[in-house]
Write an enzyme that holds these catalytic residues in place. Structure first.
Site, PDB file in Angstrom:
ATOM      1  N   LYS A 115       0.796  -1.059   0.010  1.00  0.00           N
ATOM      2  CA  LYS A 115       0.000   0.037  -0.070  1.00  0.00           C
ATOM      3  C   LYS A 115       0.833   1.355  -0.024  1.00  0.00           C
ATOM      4  CE  LYS A 115      -3.301  -3.031   0.198  1.00  0.00           C
ATOM      5  NZ  LYS A 115      -3.591  -3.461  -1.178  1.00  0.00           N
ATOM      6  N   GLU A 200      -1.785   8.155   7.982  1.00  0.00           N
ATOM      7  CA  GLU A 200      -2.473   9.377   6.919  1.00  0.00           C
ATOM      8  C   GLU A 200      -3.461  10.111   7.707  1.00  0.00           C
ATOM      9  OE1 GLU A 200      -4.559   6.797   4.258  1.00  0.00           O
ATOM     10  OE2 GLU A 200      -2.919   6.420   2.748  1.00  0.00           O
ATOM     11  N   ARG A 292      -7.440  -7.605  -9.037  1.00  0.00           N
ATOM     12  CA  ARG A 292      -8.025  -8.609  -9.525  1.00  0.00           C
ATOM     13  C   ARG A 292      -9.706  -8.219  -9.944  1.00  0.00           C
ATOM     14  NH1 ARG A 292      -8.765  -7.252  -4.142  1.00  0.00           N
ATOM     15  NH2 ARG A 292     -11.082  -6.982  -3.766  1.00  0.00           N
TER      16      ARG A 292
HETATM   17  C1  MV4 Z   1      -9.199   5.460   5.216  1.00  0.00           C
HETATM   18  C2  MV4 Z   1     -10.386   5.882   5.547  1.00  0.00           C
HETATM   19  C3  MV4 Z   1     -10.216   7.416   6.071  1.00  0.00           C
HETATM   20  N1  MV4 Z   1      -9.284   7.926   5.805  1.00  0.00           N
HETATM   21  N2  MV4 Z   1      -7.889   6.305   5.059  1.00  0.00           N
HETATM   22  C4  MV4 Z   1     -10.322   0.843   5.089  1.00  0.00           C
HETATM   23  C5  MV4 Z   1      -9.715  -0.279   4.536  1.00  0.00           C
HETATM   24  C6  MV4 Z   1      -9.113   0.171   3.490  1.00  0.00           C
HETATM   25  N3  MV4 Z   1      -9.797  -0.219   2.089  1.00  0.00           N
HETATM   26  C7  MV4 Z   1      -9.032   1.787   3.659  1.00  0.00           C
HETATM   27  N4  MV4 Z   1      -9.925   2.116   4.620  1.00  0.00           N
HETATM   28  C8  MV4 Z   1     -10.251   3.342   4.930  1.00  0.00           C
HETATM   29  N5  MV4 Z   1      -9.054   4.200   5.036  1.00  0.00           N
HETATM   30  C9  MV4 Z   1      -8.196   7.407   5.354  1.00  0.00           C
HETATM   31  N6  MV4 Z   1      -7.178   7.937   5.190  1.00  0.00           N
HETATM   32  C10 MV4 Z   1     -11.355   4.991   5.823  1.00  0.00           C
HETATM   33  C11 MV4 Z   1     -11.438   3.922   5.412  1.00  0.00           C
HETATM   34  C12 MV4 Z   1     -12.567   3.186   5.439  1.00  0.00           C
HETATM   35  C13 MV4 Z   1     -13.208   2.635   6.797  1.00  0.00           C
HETATM   36  C14 MV4 Z   1     -12.301   2.831   7.823  1.00  0.00           C
HETATM   37  C15 MV4 Z   1     -12.912   2.447   9.092  1.00  0.00           C
HETATM   38  C16 MV4 Z   1     -14.132   1.763   9.161  1.00  0.00           C
HETATM   39  C17 MV4 Z   1     -14.840   1.618   8.063  1.00  0.00           C
HETATM   40  C18 MV4 Z   1     -14.382   1.882   6.547  1.00  0.00           C
HETATM   41  C19 MV4 Z   1     -14.941   1.617   5.713  1.00  0.00           C
HETATM   42  C20 MV4 Z   1     -14.440   1.942   4.462  1.00  0.00           C
HETATM   43  C21 MV4 Z   1     -13.156   2.826   4.260  1.00  0.00           C
END
Ligand code: MV4
Length: 473
Positions: A115, A200, A292
């Protein structure tokens, strides 16, 4: 074009890939574990090979799968999603064995799997990423705290090799930072055997918007618009929508151009997804690239009329992309719900077992991608998703209505499913209005929980009874 393809997967996606093979007159080779001998993909494939007694190990064994592919005379391997689909080493071994990997090459998979590396590549190519840091492992706690102060709380810590919501921690204030950082590192090490963690800015309650892209082996890249995947529970998506019901044409054009640029920056080929977070002010940030085919590809197929699995196969076989961005048209709105064998009232625990009655929804613009049938016993070893119900309509509102109707006639007896919960989402005013972000389910869980899950009406039995009554029996 290939004559024969091995499908290194099971469940509904293996079924979907077999259908794409049949549509292209390609022979399909299924692999299966002992526990999967009665599974749908085994019944549907042209050729089948048991690869392990263990329910899981065979699907995760690169050398064994390649051996079976060689033995069967398959020319290519489709990995589906999950299992080995984003395993760069497997992709590399497949290519080295003289087989074609239906997906991007192993270097691209490896780069996007890291990532932090992905973030850095995107940043270098002018793609917007969330303000953040490099991996922090060599830095002192004081220095890590300085980073957080500069970025501004709340911040989010992420494992470089993370995925599926593992190895992430939201930190609200400085007092929590040290414990969260250490916990994040431990989790990263436990799950990914790599404890690189970066930081972040935490975007509050964003929308999760992802763009589908399609790239051939000659540098031609197009995007197939976006999906809103904000409705998630513990990083498991429950509902996906294409296109986003709230996105303006202008934002779509800008994000689509960035998604294509992201794919070009990595030298991408085949189908892929560029994930973005979108905040309340329509600022968008690159999050991850999935190398994918995804569970939710079907909603994109429905609005574009393009067979994405077929396209993956054709691209992998060396075909040039025979369309450009202007050829991508959007027909209405598609919604997908994931029907899982789960007991929603018991914290969504898996509910495997025997299907005693099965009647999938039908009717115009209703699609079911499933791997279950009457008298099938869902084994307890795998993902609990057993069907995807996809509908399309000319407006988002009509699509929600159609989904509610289709879920109402979808009958699965013998096991518990997420259907009653999904019906409640369709009835929710905020869902209908497009009023949702990644915090939606957390906030509404109580409200959406079905009160009493009554046994669904068995439509087949109801029809039989009606016929009998009419005949005066
Ligand atoms: C984040 C975010 C907010 N700010 N990064 C979740 C897993 C991965 N795909 C990235 N994710 C997130 N990254 C920043 N800088 C919000 C998410 C996020 C999330 C975070 C906590 C709980 C549920 C979530 C659902 C979708 C995305």
């Amino acid at each position: 074009m290939f004559k024969k393809i091995l499908i290194a997967n099971r469940g509904e996606i293996a079924v979907r890939i077999i259908r794409a093979c049949n549509d292209l007159n390609i022979e399909s080779v299924a692999i299966y574990s002992r526990a999967d001998r009665d599974s749908m993909h085994v019944k549907m494939a042209d050729e089948t090979h048991e690869i392990s007694e263990d329910p899981i190990k065979g699907y995760l064994d690169p050398d064994r799968i390649i051996e079976v592919a060689k033995l069967s005379g398959a020319e290519a391997i489709h990995p589906g999603y999950g299992f080995l689909s984003e395993n760069a080493l497997f992709a590399k071994k497949v290519a080295e064995a003289g087989l074609v990997w239906i997906g991007p090459n192993s270097e691209v998979i490896a780069k996007m799997g890291d990532k932090n590396a992905a973030r850095e590549i995107m940043q270098r190519h002018g793609i917007p990423v969330v303000p953040g840091t490099e991996p922090l492992n060599k830095e002192s706690m004081e220095s890590i705290k300085r980073h957080a102060r500069r970025i501004g709380y709340p911040v989010i810590l992420k494992a470089s090799s993370g995925g599926g919501g593992r190895g992430i921690r939201v930190v609200q204030k400085e007092e929590e930072l040290e414990d969260s950082f250490n916990a994040c590192k431990r989790e990263a090490m436990a799950f990914f055997k790599n404890d690189d963690v970066f930081m972040e800015k935490y975007i509050q309650n964003p929308k999760h918007i992802e763009f589908q892209i399609l790239a051939d082996n000659y540098g031609n890249v197009i995007h197939l618009m976006e999906r809103d995947c904000s409705i998630q529970r513990r990083h498991q998506k429950l509902v996906e929508i294409a296109p986003s019901p709230t996105m303006s044409e202008d934002l779509r054009r800008r994000m689509g151009a960035v998604a294509v640029a992201a794919a070009k920056a990595t030298g991408y080929s085949n189908a892929g997804t560029v994930e973005f977070l979108v905040d309340d002010y329509n600022n968008f940030y690159f999050m991850e690239m999935n190398t994918r085919i995804q569970v939710e590809h079907g909603v994109t197929e429905e609005i574009t009329g393009l067979d994405l699995i077929g396209r993956q196969i054709r691209i992998a076989s060396g075909e040039i992309l025979d369309m450009n961005q202007n050829d991508v048209l959007c027909q209405g709105f598609a919604i997908e719900v994931r029907i899982n064998a789960e007991d929603v009232k018991n914290d969504f625990v898996p509910s495997p077992g025997k299907i005693t009655s099965y009647y999938p929804a039908l009717g115009p613009f209703v699609r079911v991608d499933s791997c279950i049938y009457k008298d099938y016993t869902i084994p307890p070893y795998y993902d609990s998703m057993v069907a995807k119900l996809i509908v399309r309509a000319t407006s988002y509102d009509l699509a929600v209505n159609k989904m509610k109707r289709a879920l109402g006639e979808f009958t699965v007896r013998g096991i518990k499913t997420t259907i009653p919960f999904l019906i409640n989402i369709c009835k929710d005013r905020d869902f209908r209005k497009g009023n949702f972000d990644t915090s939606y389910l957390e906030k509404k869980m109580g409200e959406l929980m079905p009160k009493d899950i009554e046994e669904p009406a068995d439509i087949a039995a109801v029809i039989a009874a009606a016929i009998a009554a009419r005949a005066g029996l």
